[in-house]
Design an enzyme around this catalytic site. Structure first.
Site, PDB file in Angstrom:
ATOM      1  N   ARG A  21       2.205   6.783  -0.382  1.00  0.00           N
ATOM      2  CA  ARG A  21       1.038   6.001  -0.787  1.00  0.00           C
ATOM      3  C   ARG A  21      -0.217   6.519  -0.102  1.00  0.00           C
ATOM      4  O   ARG A  21      -0.310   6.523   1.118  1.00  0.00           O
ATOM      5  CB  ARG A  21       1.256   4.522  -0.455  1.00  0.00           C
ATOM      6  CG  ARG A  21       2.498   4.013  -1.172  1.00  0.00           C
ATOM      7  CD  ARG A  21       2.628   2.530  -1.240  1.00  0.00           C
ATOM      8  NE  ARG A  21       3.772   2.240  -2.127  1.00  0.00           N
ATOM      9  CZ  ARG A  21       4.268   1.039  -2.355  1.00  0.00           C
ATOM     10  NH1 ARG A  21       3.719  -0.010  -1.782  1.00  0.00           N
ATOM     11  NH2 ARG A  21       5.294   0.869  -3.166  1.00  0.00           N
ATOM     12  N   GLU A  76      -2.936   5.403   0.615  1.00  0.00           N
ATOM     13  CA  GLU A  76      -3.843   4.324   1.007  1.00  0.00           C
ATOM     14  C   GLU A  76      -4.562   4.701   2.290  1.00  0.00           C
ATOM     15  O   GLU A  76      -3.995   5.304   3.181  1.00  0.00           O
ATOM     16  CB  GLU A  76      -3.050   3.024   1.207  1.00  0.00           C
ATOM     17  CG  GLU A  76      -2.524   2.478  -0.112  1.00  0.00           C
ATOM     18  CD  GLU A  76      -1.422   1.438   0.086  1.00  0.00           C
ATOM     19  OE1 GLU A  76      -0.905   1.335   1.206  1.00  0.00           O
ATOM     20  OE2 GLU A  76      -1.090   0.762  -0.902  1.00  0.00           O
ATOM     21  N   ARG A 128       1.169  -1.826  10.333  1.00  0.00           N
ATOM     22  CA  ARG A 128       2.214  -2.183   9.370  1.00  0.00           C
ATOM     23  C   ARG A 128       2.303  -1.215   8.195  1.00  0.00           C
ATOM     24  O   ARG A 128       3.126  -1.390   7.323  1.00  0.00           O
ATOM     25  CB  ARG A 128       1.948  -3.599   8.829  1.00  0.00           C
ATOM     26  CG  ARG A 128       2.042  -4.703   9.861  1.00  0.00           C
ATOM     27  CD  ARG A 128       1.355  -5.966   9.388  1.00  0.00           C
ATOM     28  NE  ARG A 128      -0.086  -5.772   9.334  1.00  0.00           N
ATOM     29  CZ  ARG A 128      -0.831  -5.851   8.245  1.00  0.00           C
ATOM     30  NH1 ARG A 128      -0.288  -6.159   7.097  1.00  0.00           N
ATOM     31  NH2 ARG A 128      -2.128  -5.626   8.295  1.00  0.00           N
ATOM     32  N   HIS A 129       1.406  -0.222   8.141  1.00  0.00           N
ATOM     33  CA  HIS A 129       1.383   0.697   6.999  1.00  0.00           C
ATOM     34  C   HIS A 129       1.541   2.151   7.432  1.00  0.00           C
ATOM     35  O   HIS A 129       1.000   2.556   8.457  1.00  0.00           O
ATOM     36  CB  HIS A 129       0.047   0.589   6.253  1.00  0.00           C
ATOM     37  CG  HIS A 129      -0.155  -0.713   5.558  1.00  0.00           C
ATOM     38  ND1 HIS A 129      -0.751  -1.783   6.173  1.00  0.00           N
ATOM     39  CD2 HIS A 129       0.160  -1.112   4.303  1.00  0.00           C
ATOM     40  CE1 HIS A 129      -0.806  -2.805   5.314  1.00  0.00           C
ATOM     41  NE2 HIS A 129      -0.251  -2.427   4.173  1.00  0.00           N
ATOM     42  N   GLU A 167       5.265  -9.046   5.563  1.00  0.00           N
ATOM     43  CA  GLU A 167       5.946  -8.934   4.274  1.00  0.00           C
ATOM     44  C   GLU A 167       6.935  -7.783   4.379  1.00  0.00           C
ATOM     45  O   GLU A 167       6.547  -6.651   4.647  1.00  0.00           O
ATOM     46  CB  GLU A 167       4.908  -8.642   3.178  1.00  0.00           C
ATOM     47  CG  GLU A 167       5.522  -8.418   1.808  1.00  0.00           C
ATOM     48  CD  GLU A 167       4.619  -7.578   0.918  1.00  0.00           C
ATOM     49  OE1 GLU A 167       3.394  -7.790   0.919  1.00  0.00           O
ATOM     50  OE2 GLU A 167       5.150  -6.676   0.239  1.00  0.00           O
ATOM     51  N   SER A 215       9.294  -7.209  -1.643  1.00  0.00           N
ATOM     52  CA  SER A 215       8.530  -7.735  -2.755  1.00  0.00           C
ATOM     53  C   SER A 215       9.362  -7.499  -4.008  1.00  0.00           C
ATOM     54  O   SER A 215       9.934  -6.427  -4.177  1.00  0.00           O
ATOM     55  CB  SER A 215       7.216  -6.950  -2.814  1.00  0.00           C
ATOM     56  OG  SER A 215       6.276  -7.641  -3.555  1.00  0.00           O
ATOM     57  N   ARG A 230       9.820  -1.419   7.908  1.00  0.00           N
ATOM     58  CA  ARG A 230       9.433  -2.773   8.313  1.00  0.00           C
ATOM     59  C   ARG A 230      10.654  -3.618   8.672  1.00  0.00           C
ATOM     60  O   ARG A 230      10.615  -4.409   9.610  1.00  0.00           O
ATOM     61  CB  ARG A 230       8.644  -3.457   7.194  1.00  0.00           C
ATOM     62  CG  ARG A 230       7.234  -2.910   7.065  1.00  0.00           C
ATOM     63  CD  ARG A 230       6.421  -3.766   6.121  1.00  0.00           C
ATOM     64  NE  ARG A 230       5.036  -3.323   6.071  1.00  0.00           N
ATOM     65  CZ  ARG A 230       4.072  -3.973   5.427  1.00  0.00           C
ATOM     66  NH1 ARG A 230       4.360  -5.092   4.775  1.00  0.00           N
ATOM     67  NH2 ARG A 230       2.846  -3.514   5.427  1.00  0.00           N
TER      68      ARG A 230
END
Lengths: 438, 438
Positions: free
Chosen positions: A220, A222, A228-229, A361, A364, A412
Site C-alpha cells: 500500500r 499510503e 500501526r501502518h 483494528e 476488516s 497487527r
C-alpha cells in the site's frame, strides 16, 4: 574460522537437563558473555532455545583448551563438546565442562549493537542492525510467537474446510480504489502491486472452490507514518461461498481464539521472556454496532457524526470503553468499499464488520455483493468506472453464489499477541516511507 | 436471485451415502446439467466435492416445484432441500428427491466456456475465463493437490524445527545479479521487487533463529516464454544454520517425500479425477555429480563441455536416463551464484545441488559462504560490486555460522505431483510476458 564443521549439534541448550549428569553433548551457538577469574573461565553460550553455562577450570581442561577458551570474544560462534555436570547452584541446575572447542567463526568488535546489553538501543539503530537485534531473546520471542500464530491460523482454516490459494501480486489495473498503488514497470507495460487479494478471492467464489485462504504480502503506497501502518504488510485473507457476514465472523472468532490458545500452550517460554500478562479471550467476542460505537465516542467527548469513518481519537475513546477483542458491525454503506453488501432493509448500512483489539483494528470484512447489477451500480456510485473491472465483473455473470470474507493483518495480530505498541517490532524487515533497507 | 439465503448447506455431495436413505439434506451448488424427459427432470448438481443427481418426477414433487425446476439452466446457482433416496442404479447409489428449491443466482447464457464440456478449450481461452475453467473437476483437482502439498511441506518443516518468517518483497537495490528485476516507483525513490528471499534468509542465519522457512511470491523480469517459467512464482525457501549442503539435501528429501505421501493419502479422489498414475518416490533420491550428468548428455549426443550450464537439450537427455527424482551435485563454481561455498579441496567445484524430476529442475540449493573475506572475494570475482551489498555483508562480520538452504518452486512441484506439462496449469492466475490479466 572453519569452512567445514567438525560436528553437528546434539542438543539445544533447553534440551539439556541436570539428570543428564555425566553425559557428553555438543552444543553450538554464540558467546553471550565470557568472564575469566584467574584459573577458571565462565562462558555463557546462547542458542535459539536459551543459554547454557560452560565452566572451564584450568586444572581440569588443561592448558591448551584453557588458553583457547580464554581467547574467545563476545558473539564468536562456537561449538563445544563437553560433559553435563549437575550443579544446583548453576542456572537451570547444570553446567558444561568443556572437553573440546571449535571456533566456527569470529565476531568483529566493537559490535554496532550488543545483543547481551540489558538496555535496548533506539528502534532505528536496532532496525539498521536487525541481524544483531534479533539475537536478543525478547526480539526472537516475538517472531517465534508470530510463526506459531500463522501455523495455528492455517490449522483452524484447514479444519474448517478452507483450501490455500496463491493469487497474483502483479496486477494490470488500478482496482478497488481508495488506497494508493505502487506502479511497476512490467516489460513494455505499466502494472501495479496488489493492495489486497480482494478481487481475486471474490472471483474464486465463482469457481466452486467454496472456501479459500491466502497468507501473503500486500502493498500500500499510503503516505502516513504511524505505529500501526507499513507499506508492505502480511495479510491473512479468507473468502467463503454460500455464506454471509455472520458466518465469516464466526470463522474469524475461531481463528483468533485458537491462535491465542496455541500461542498460550506452545509458546510459554516466549511469553515469559517477553514478560507479558497473557490472557485468553472469550470464545465469542462482543459485538457492537457502528451506531453504538459513535455513541461511545461522543459520550467521551470525541465529536463524530453518523456516516463519518472512525477517527483515531474515536478509536481510542471506544477502545478505552471496550475490553479486549470486539466487533463493530452495521457500518454506513457510504464509508465501506463498493463490493460490500448493503442491508436488505436499510441500504444506508451494510453487512461489514471490523474486528478491534482495544483501539486497534486488526481485521476488516463483510458479506460481499454477488449480484451483478447491484455491483455495477455500486461501482458507479463510488465514482469508479466499471470498465476498469472487466475481468472481475465477468465472474458475476455466470452463477456467483453469495459470499463473505475478511482480511486479518498478520503484523497487527502479532502486535496483539505479543503486546507491542509499534508494528515495526513485529516485522523482521519493516518497510515504511523512510525505510527500504536492510 | 436472492440477497439473503434461506438455508445453509448441510452436506457436500460426497458426504451423502445411500445409508442415509430417507434423510433430509440441503445441498448447494451449480446446475451441471439438466434433462427433462416428459414428466421427469434429472438435474446434476455440482459442488466442490463432486456431483449429485436430483430426480424430480412431476407426480411426486407437484406442479409448482416441477415447473420451477424446469426453468433452471446450466450453471445456475441453486440450493435444494431434498430427501435421500437409495437407488442402486443411480450414480454413487443414491439420488435426491427435491422438496424445495431456492434459485440463489442465475447464469447468463451462452457461457464463454462450458465447465461441463468434455473436450477442454484452448489454454488461452481457459485462462481468460479462469473462473469458469476452475469449475471443471480436473482443474480444481490440481489446486486441491497444490494446497495439500503446501500444508504437507509446512508440517515437515515445523517437525524439523523450522520457524516461519516473512521477508520483504520491496528491496532497495539490485541484488544477487543474474536475473532481471522489476523496478517499482517507491515514493520518491526507485525500488525493486525481490527475485528471491536469498539475501534475507542468509542474514537471518546471523540471528540465531537457526532454521527458517518462507513460502512467498518471487518476481523475475526474465523475457523467456516457456512452459516452465513464469514472471511471478511461488517459492518455498528454507535456510538452516550449523549445516552444510548434505544437511539441506536431507531436509529437501523429507519435504518432497512427505508431500508425495500426503497427497497420495489425502487426495485419492483428486488423483483419480486427474486420471494419473501416482507413484511414491523412494525416501532417498539418486545423487549424480555434474560430471556424471554431462557424461550422460554427451553419451546421448548432446554436446556440452565442462563448465557450461545444462542446456535444455542436456536436461532432456539426462532426464531420459534418470528416473523420477534425482540430485545433481558438485557443480562448477563458475556457473553458480556468488554466495555458493566452494569445495575445500577443489574450489573449481562448489557445494551446490539441483533437485530434478526427469528433465525439470524443481529445486536449487547449496551450502553458502559464511566467511566474510571469501564472500567479498567471490562477489568481486562475479563482476559485482560489494558496495551494493552493504547490509547483507554486515551480517557476516559479527559471528555468522555455516549455513545451507534451498528454494523449491511450488508451481513446478505442483506440476510434478499432478503430472502437468505446463506451469500455467498449476497457477490460478499465471503471469508471463504476455499475460497480466485476469
Amino acid at each position: 574460522m572453519v569452512n567445514k564443521m567438525k560436528w553437528r549439534r546434539t542438543h539445544y541448550s533447553a534440551d539439556i537437563k541436570p539428570e543428564m549428569d555425566g553425559q557428553e553433548v555438543i552444543i553450538m551457538g554464540w558467546v553471550h558473555s565470557i568472564r575469566a577469574l584467574g584459573k577458571i573461565i565462565f562462558v555463557i553460550l546462547r542458542d535459539r532455545e536459551g543459554t547454557v553455562q560452560i565452566v572451564a577450570p584450568k586444572q581440569k581442561v588443561g592448558d591448551e583448551l584453557f588458553s583457547q577458551i580464554k581467547k574467545l570474544g563476545a558473539e564468536d560462534v562456537i561449538a563445544v563438546k563437553g560433559k553435563v555436570i549437575a550443579n544446583e547452584k548453576a542456572p537451570n541446575g547444570f553446567e558444561i565442562l568443556p572437553l573440546e572447542l571449535e571456533v566456527i567463526n569470529t565476531a568483529k568488535r566493537p559490535l554496532p549493537l550488543d545483543p547481551a546489553e540489558k538496555v535496548p538501543a533506539e528502534l532505528d539503530t536496532r532496525l539498521e542492525n536487525r541481524f544483531l537485534d534479533l539475537r536478543r531473546p525478547k526480539v526472537q520471542a516475538i517472531f517465534k510467537i508470530r510463526s506459531e500464530m500463522l501455523k495455528s491460523v492455517r490449522n483452524t482454516l484447514y479444519n474448517e474446510g478452507f483450501i490455500e490459494v496463491n493469487t497474483p501480486k502483479l496486477v494490470a489495473s488500478c482496482t478497488e480504489g481508495g488506497t494508493e498503488l505502487f506502479p511497476i514497470s512490467y516489460f513494455e507495460r505499466e502494472a501495479f502491486l496488489g493492495q489486497s487479494p480482494q478481487l481475486y478471492k471474490q472471483m474464486l467464489m465463482a469457481t466452486g472452490l467454496d472456501r479459500v485462504f491466502e497468507i501473503a504480502p500486500i502493498f500500500r503506497a499510503e503516505e502516513h507514518n504511524t505505529r500501526r501502518h507499513l507499506n508492505e504488510a502480511t495479510s491473512i485473507d479468507i473468502e467463503m461461498a454460500f455464506a454471509d457476514d455472520k458466518d465469516a465472523m464466526d470463522i474469524l472468532e475461531k481463528v483468533v481464539y485458537n491462535a491465542f490458545v496455541d500461542v498460550y500452550e506452545n509458546r510459554k517460554k516466549e511469553i515469559e521472556t517477553l514478560g507479558i500478562e497473557f490472557e485468553l479471550p472469550p470464545e465469542k467476542f462482543d459485538r457492537i454496532t457502528y451506531d453504538e460505537a459513535i455513541d461511545i465516542a461522543n459520550a467521551k467527548g470525541v465529536e463524530i457524526s453518523w456516516g463519518e469513518d472512525l477517527s483515531r481519537e474515536a478509536e481510542k475513546a471506544i477502545g478505552e470503553e471496550m475490553e479486549g477483542l470486539y466487533f463493530i458491525t452495521d457500518w454506513p454503506s457510504e464509508i465501506r468499499p463498493f463490493y460490500t453488501m448493503p442491508d436488505e432493509k436499510n441500504p444506508n448500512i451494510c453487512k461489514a464488520f471490523d474486528l478491534m483489539y482495544k483501539d486497534l483494528e486488526i481485521s476488516s470484512g463483510a458479506q460481499r455483493i454477488h449480484l451483478y447489477d447491484l455491483l455495477v451500480e455500486n461501482i458507479k456510485k463510488k465514482g469508479l468506472n466499471p470498465d476498469g473491472f472487466t475481468y472481475y465483473l465477468e465472474a458475476f455473470k455466470y452463477g456467483m453464489p453469495p459470499h463473505a470474507g475478511w482480511g486479518l493483518g498478520a503484523d497487527r495480530f502479532t502486535m496483539v499477541l505479543t503486546q507491542q505498541e509499534n508494528i515495526r517490532e513485529c516485522v523482521l524487515f519493516p518497510r515504511d516511507r523512510q525505510r527500504l533497507t536492510p
